[in-house]
Design an enzyme around this catalytic site. Structure first.
Site, PDB file in Angstrom:
ATOM      1  N   SER A 156       9.423 -14.666  12.575  1.00  0.00           N
ATOM      2  CA  SER A 156       8.487 -15.788  12.724  1.00  0.00           C
ATOM      3  C   SER A 156       7.471 -15.385  13.782  1.00  0.00           C
ATOM      4  O   SER A 156       6.910 -14.279  13.722  1.00  0.00           O
ATOM      5  CB  SER A 156       9.274 -17.053  13.084  1.00  0.00           C
ATOM      6  OG  SER A 156       8.426 -18.135  13.337  1.00  0.00           O
ATOM      7  N   ASP A 189       0.817  -1.200   0.000  1.00  0.00           N
ATOM      8  CA  ASP A 189       0.000   0.000   0.000  1.00  0.00           C
ATOM      9  C   ASP A 189       0.866   1.271   0.000  1.00  0.00           C
ATOM     10  O   ASP A 189       1.584   1.544   0.957  1.00  0.00           O
ATOM     11  CB  ASP A 189      -0.901  -0.047   1.247  1.00  0.00           C
ATOM     12  CG  ASP A 189      -1.916   1.068   1.279  1.00  0.00           C
ATOM     13  OD1 ASP A 189      -1.525   2.229   1.067  1.00  0.00           O
ATOM     14  OD2 ASP A 189      -3.100   0.771   1.505  1.00  0.00           O
ATOM     15  N   LYS A 230       4.917 -20.218   9.686  1.00  0.00           N
ATOM     16  CA  LYS A 230       5.974 -19.645  10.525  1.00  0.00           C
ATOM     17  C   LYS A 230       7.034 -20.693  10.895  1.00  0.00           C
ATOM     18  O   LYS A 230       8.202 -20.358  11.051  1.00  0.00           O
ATOM     19  CB  LYS A 230       5.353 -19.013  11.783  1.00  0.00           C
ATOM     20  CG  LYS A 230       4.538 -17.757  11.493  1.00  0.00           C
ATOM     21  CD  LYS A 230       5.405 -16.663  10.886  1.00  0.00           C
ATOM     22  CE  LYS A 230       4.708 -15.332  10.736  1.00  0.00           C
ATOM     23  NZ  LYS A 230       5.557 -14.310  10.138  1.00  0.00           N
ATOM     24  N   TYR A 288      -1.389 -20.672  10.009  1.00  0.00           N
ATOM     25  CA  TYR A 288      -0.378 -19.664  10.377  1.00  0.00           C
ATOM     26  C   TYR A 288       0.884 -20.320  10.939  1.00  0.00           C
ATOM     27  O   TYR A 288       2.006 -19.999  10.517  1.00  0.00           O
ATOM     28  CB  TYR A 288      -1.006 -18.705  11.391  1.00  0.00           C
ATOM     29  CG  TYR A 288      -0.103 -17.592  11.851  1.00  0.00           C
ATOM     30  CD1 TYR A 288       0.246 -16.553  10.988  1.00  0.00           C
ATOM     31  CD2 TYR A 288       0.397 -17.574  13.150  1.00  0.00           C
ATOM     32  CE1 TYR A 288       1.071 -15.519  11.420  1.00  0.00           C
ATOM     33  CE2 TYR A 288       1.215 -16.538  13.592  1.00  0.00           C
ATOM     34  CZ  TYR A 288       1.543 -15.515  12.716  1.00  0.00           C
ATOM     35  OH  TYR A 288       2.364 -14.490  13.141  1.00  0.00           O
TER      36      TYR A 288
HETATM   37  N1  NDP Z   1       1.380  -8.636  15.734  1.00  0.00           N
HETATM   38  C1  NDP Z   1       1.603  -9.812  16.272  1.00  0.00           C
HETATM   39  O1  NDP Z   1       0.932 -10.220  17.239  1.00  0.00           O
HETATM   40  C2  NDP Z   1       2.706 -10.665  15.753  1.00  0.00           C
HETATM   41  C3  NDP Z   1       3.197 -10.527  14.462  1.00  0.00           C
HETATM   42  N2  NDP Z   1       4.180 -11.361  14.019  1.00  0.00           N
HETATM   43  C4  NDP Z   1       4.689 -11.262  12.665  1.00  0.00           C
HETATM   44  O2  NDP Z   1       5.325 -10.009  12.502  1.00  0.00           O
HETATM   45  C5  NDP Z   1       5.207  -9.564  11.154  1.00  0.00           C
HETATM   46  C6  NDP Z   1       4.677  -8.155  11.138  1.00  0.00           C
HETATM   47  O3  NDP Z   1       3.405  -8.168  11.727  1.00  0.00           O
HETATM   48  P1  NDP Z   1       2.675  -6.834  12.232  1.00  0.00           P
HETATM   49  O4  NDP Z   1       3.630  -5.745  12.344  1.00  0.00           O
HETATM   50  O5  NDP Z   1       1.855  -7.236  13.381  1.00  0.00           O
HETATM   51  O6  NDP Z   1       1.678  -6.633  11.003  1.00  0.00           O
HETATM   52  P2  NDP Z   1       1.100  -5.338  10.252  1.00  0.00           P
HETATM   53  O7  NDP Z   1      -0.146  -5.790   9.607  1.00  0.00           O
HETATM   54  O8  NDP Z   1       1.073  -4.167  11.166  1.00  0.00           O
HETATM   55  O9  NDP Z   1       2.202  -5.079   9.134  1.00  0.00           O
HETATM   56  C7  NDP Z   1       2.393  -5.975   8.105  1.00  0.00           C
HETATM   57  C8  NDP Z   1       3.287  -5.337   7.077  1.00  0.00           C
HETATM   58  O10 NDP Z   1       3.562  -6.266   6.025  1.00  0.00           O
HETATM   59  C9  NDP Z   1       3.201  -5.685   4.778  1.00  0.00           C
HETATM   60  N3  NDP Z   1       2.779  -6.754   3.887  1.00  0.00           N
HETATM   61  C10 NDP Z   1       1.804  -7.666   4.099  1.00  0.00           C
HETATM   62  N4  NDP Z   1       1.693  -8.475   3.051  1.00  0.00           N
HETATM   63  C11 NDP Z   1       2.630  -8.084   2.151  1.00  0.00           C
HETATM   64  C12 NDP Z   1       2.995  -8.525   0.863  1.00  0.00           C
HETATM   65  N5  NDP Z   1       2.380  -9.551   0.283  1.00  0.00           N
HETATM   66  N6  NDP Z   1       3.994  -7.887   0.230  1.00  0.00           N
HETATM   67  C13 NDP Z   1       4.619  -6.858   0.803  1.00  0.00           C
HETATM   68  N7  NDP Z   1       4.315  -6.390   2.015  1.00  0.00           N
HETATM   69  C14 NDP Z   1       3.326  -6.992   2.688  1.00  0.00           C
HETATM   70  C15 NDP Z   1       2.096  -4.698   5.136  1.00  0.00           C
HETATM   71  O11 NDP Z   1       1.917  -3.679   4.200  1.00  0.00           O
HETATM   72  P3  NDP Z   1       0.845  -3.805   2.979  1.00  0.00           P
HETATM   73  O12 NDP Z   1      -0.370  -4.469   3.536  1.00  0.00           O
HETATM   74  O13 NDP Z   1       0.646  -2.423   2.505  1.00  0.00           O
HETATM   75  O14 NDP Z   1       1.540  -4.647   1.975  1.00  0.00           O
HETATM   76  C16 NDP Z   1       2.661  -4.127   6.417  1.00  0.00           C
HETATM   77  O15 NDP Z   1       3.665  -3.168   6.145  1.00  0.00           O
HETATM   78  C17 NDP Z   1       4.314 -10.597  10.455  1.00  0.00           C
HETATM   79  O16 NDP Z   1       5.133 -11.497   9.768  1.00  0.00           O
HETATM   80  C18 NDP Z   1       3.604 -11.289  11.613  1.00  0.00           C
HETATM   81  O17 NDP Z   1       3.251 -12.609  11.283  1.00  0.00           O
HETATM   82  C19 NDP Z   1       4.719 -12.325  14.831  1.00  0.00           C
HETATM   83  C20 NDP Z   1       4.277 -12.485  16.102  1.00  0.00           C
HETATM   84  C21 NDP Z   1       3.240 -11.674  16.664  1.00  0.00           C
HETATM   85  C1  VSD Z   2       8.635 -23.501  29.011  1.00  0.00           C
HETATM   86  C2  VSD Z   2       7.483 -23.370  28.119  1.00  0.00           C
HETATM   87  C3  VSD Z   2       6.869 -22.033  28.048  1.00  0.00           C
HETATM   88  C4  VSD Z   2       5.633 -22.103  27.248  1.00  0.00           C
HETATM   89  C5  VSD Z   2       5.008 -20.785  27.017  1.00  0.00           C
HETATM   90  C6  VSD Z   2       3.883 -20.948  26.037  1.00  0.00           C
HETATM   91  C7  VSD Z   2       3.292 -19.659  25.613  1.00  0.00           C
HETATM   92  C8  VSD Z   2       2.392 -19.878  24.439  1.00  0.00           C
HETATM   93  C9  VSD Z   2       1.805 -18.614  23.944  1.00  0.00           C
HETATM   94  C10 VSD Z   2       1.740 -18.601  22.461  1.00  0.00           C
HETATM   95  C11 VSD Z   2       1.371 -17.259  21.949  1.00  0.00           C
HETATM   96  C12 VSD Z   2       1.332 -17.237  20.469  1.00  0.00           C
HETATM   97  C13 VSD Z   2       1.300 -15.840  19.958  1.00  0.00           C
HETATM   98  C14 VSD Z   2       1.214 -15.783  18.472  1.00  0.00           C
HETATM   99  C15 VSD Z   2       1.295 -14.353  18.020  1.00  0.00           C
HETATM  100  C16 VSD Z   2       1.113 -14.183  16.568  1.00  0.00           C
HETATM  101  O1  VSD Z   2       1.957 -14.541  15.800  1.00  0.00           O
HETATM  102  C17 VSD Z   2      -0.143 -13.570  16.065  1.00  0.00           C
HETATM  103  N1  VSD Z   2      -0.703 -12.650  16.981  1.00  0.00           N
HETATM  104  C18 VSD Z   2       0.087 -12.902  14.745  1.00  0.00           C
HETATM  105  O2  VSD Z   2      -0.867 -11.982  14.428  1.00  0.00           O
END
Ligand code: NDP
Ligand code: VSD
Length: 329
Positions: free
Chosen positions: A169, A62, A187, A183
């Site tokens: 991840s 975007d 990852k 998902y």
């Molecule tokens: N938030 C959470 O709870 C967690 C997130 N993660 C991981 O962290 C990463 C970032 O997440 P988060 O910051 O929360 O997400 P956001 O939705 O805030 O940001 C995602 C970003 O990725 C871009 N994006 C998505 N798809 C594409 C594509 N096909 N090509 C290019 N750019 C893309 C988006 O921009 P646009 O849509 O404009 O392309 C945006 O900049 C992800 O991989 C997510 O799985 C991991 C653990 C926890």
């Molecule tokens: C010794 C053992 C310790 C065990 C601790 C277990 C904790 C499990 C919690 C799992 C949370 C998963 C979050 C995923 C976040 C994510 O990727 C999405 N929100 C993306 O949007």
């Protein structure tokens, strides 16, 4: 439109598509590129690197979000030579397109020192309720969307005998959780890619980092929470919710240090030690900590697993009871 932004000027690139990524350069030595850099964790990583004097390329789809993110990142400049480039591209669709935009970015800013693969998305839901196409979609964005930019920068990194590659991840990439069949698999795939790649590129002084964040307060989480199964919510609460700035700081620090594993918080630390498997070890201290804590953390994990199973059972019973009550009415 496939558009490439540079400072005030905008150059249209020929391909028809939308995708955005972030490329960052740390001055004097570091140039960074961050995919997913227009929002959430990726944007905070860009800001964190910019504060340290880096040059940055933001990659995402975007364009308006990219322009907005660029403005935010620029606020943390520490000198007037720093540059933020924006590239609008879909990292998951067409390799030649990704390769060509990264090439153009490198021509403008110089070779990428650090690539952060943060573009990604999540889908949650019971296995049989998730559309089969979403399984493909998540593998494309979360897995192939990390393979393509990495392929595009790795040859130059090897030639220069330096570089860092980060894969974002998730804790859901360390354990499989209710609601994350699609998902978690996408990852977990990053871990296999990262381990194999690290073994190949280590002699070239290139270090790979895999980050496993818990739930983090970003637009992605807000969106996900709208449809997340109750079980997934209750289980994820174990690890709490982090702020993206905190997650970004940890990722940048670990990547710069060349740590293979990057985790956030006490649960993250335990999970990483517990699931270290055959992953590369960065220091003797890390290896010793894994050896000493493994048994204890497995014991703790068994209690967690017991409590997750009971959450799933309780939710099932509650659902069945409310269904039966609905029928009676
Ligand atoms: N938030 C959470 O709870 C967690 C997130 N993660 C991981 O962290 C990463 C970032 O997440 P988060 O910051 O929360 O997400 P956001 O939705 O805030 O940001 C995602 C970003 O990725 C871009 N994006 C998505 N798809 C594409 C594509 N096909 N090509 C290019 N750019 C893309 C988006 O921009 P646009 O849509 O404009 O392309 C945006 O900049 C992800 O991989 C997510 O799985 C991991 C653990 C926890
Ligand atoms: C010794 C053992 C310790 C065990 C601790 C277990 C904790 C499990 C919690 C799992 C949370 C998963 C979050 C995923 C976040 C994510 O990727 C999405 N929100 C993306 O949007």
């Amino acid at each position: 439109m496939f558009t490439y932004f540079h400072s005030e000027s905008q150059h249209n690139i020929t391909e028809p598509s939308v995708m955005c990524s972030l490329l960052i350069v740390l001055e004097p030595l570091w140039l960074f590129s961050v995919t997913g850099g227009s929002s959430g964790i990726g944007k905070c990583i860009a800001i964190e690197c910019y504060k340290q004097g880096a040059f940055i390329t933001l990659v995402a789809r975007d364009e308006s979000k990219l322009v907005q993110a660029k403005k935010e990142v620029e606020k943390s400049a520490i000198n007037d030579k720093q540059v933020v480039l924006c590239i609008s591209v879909d990292v998951s669709k067409d390799y030649s397109q990704v390769e060509s935009v990264i090439k153009q970015a490198q021509e403008k800013l110089g070779p990428v020192d650090m690539l952060v693969n943060c573009a990604g998305m999540s889908v949650s839901g019971k296995f049989e309720e998730v559309d089969v196409e979403r399984f493909r979609g998540l593998m494309e964005v979360n897995y192939l969307g990390s393979v393509y930019p990495t392929r595009a920068v790795i040859t130059t990194m090897k030639e220069r005998r330096m570089g860092r590659v980060v894969f974002v991840s998730s804790q859901a990439g360390q354990l499989g959780l209710f609601g994350y069949t699609a998902y978690s698999a996408s990852k977990f795939a990053l871990r296999g890619l990262a381990e194999a790649l690290q073994m190949e590129v280590k002699p070239y002084n290139i270090y790979v980092t895999v980050s496993y964040p818990p739930d983090t307060d970003t637009p992605c989480l807000t969106e996900e929470n709208k449809t997340k199964p109750l079980e997934t919510k209750l289980i994820s609460e174990t690890s709490g919710v982090c702020q993206p700035e905190q997650v970004a700081k940890v990722i940048v620090k670990d990547a710069v240090q060349g740590n293979f594993n990057s985790s956030v918080g006490p649960d993250g630390y335990m999970l990483s030690a517990l699931t270290c498997g055959m992953s590369p070890v960065t220091s003797i201290t890390e290896g010793l900590q894994q050896i000493v804590t493994m048994g204890l953390f497995r014991t703790i994990a068994l209690f967690y697993l017991g409590s997750f199973d009971s959450i799933v059972r309780r939710c099932m019973i509650q659902r069945e009871q409310s269904k039966a009550a609905d029928k009676r009415e």
